[in-house]
Design an enzyme around this catalytic site. Structure first.
Site, PDB file in Angstrom:
ATOM      1  N   ASP A  34       2.398  -2.326  12.473  1.00  0.00           N
ATOM      2  CA  ASP A  34       1.940  -1.715  11.228  1.00  0.00           C
ATOM      3  C   ASP A  34       2.510  -0.306  11.118  1.00  0.00           C
ATOM      4  OD1 ASP A  34       0.465  -3.928  10.497  1.00  0.00           O
ATOM      5  OD2 ASP A  34      -1.443  -3.119  11.200  1.00  0.00           O
ATOM      6  N   ARG A  35       2.656   0.150   9.895  1.00  0.00           N
ATOM      7  CA  ARG A  35       3.129   1.503   9.646  1.00  0.00           C
ATOM      8  C   ARG A  35       2.192   2.510  10.297  1.00  0.00           C
ATOM      9  NH1 ARG A  35       3.609   3.409   3.557  1.00  0.00           N
ATOM     10  NH2 ARG A  35       2.789   1.325   3.481  1.00  0.00           N
TER      11      ARG A  35
END
Length: 120
Positions: A21-22
């Site tokens: 995930d970012r």
């Protein structure tokens, strides 16, 4: 020799088996051969890798261990965010307290499901 699996090359991600995930850190799994790539991909699809995370959370967690079993979905007022929402997708995270500090707790997390932003 030295090349990566060509799987994912169309999206500028040759050899990358899964994603992070970012704004998170972690280990990436990268395959050198297409055979290894598909074998690893299948393992992630079946959720067979034992992935564990450490998180420093605000507050002092009272329980030594437990299961967080709450549905996750898009935030009702901010569709970019995710939140616990009625009718959301099942999301389960096992936690174990590793250390308690004044105002914070270090917990070990094992995600039993793989929902977007589940660990946050």
């Amino acid at each position: 020799s030295g090349n990566l699996s060509s799987v994912g090359a169309d999206n500028a991600r040759p050899g990358i088996v899964h994603r992070l995930d970012r704004n998170t850190t972690g280990a990436m799994v990268v395959a050198k051969t297409e055979g290894a790539h598909w074998h690893l991909y299948e393992q992630f699809a079946r959720r067979s890798p034992d992935k564990r995370y450490l998180a420093l959370v605000h507050g002092e967690v009272a329980q030594d261990a437990g299961l967080i079993d709450l549905p996750l979905g898009r935030h009702p007022y901010d569709p970019i965010k995710f939140a616990v929402v009625e009718g959301g997708k099942a999301s389960q995270t096992y936690f174990k307290v590793r250390e308690v500090y004044e105002g914070f707790t270090l917990v070990e997390l094992k995600l039993l499901t793989g929902r977007t932003h589940q660990i946050r």
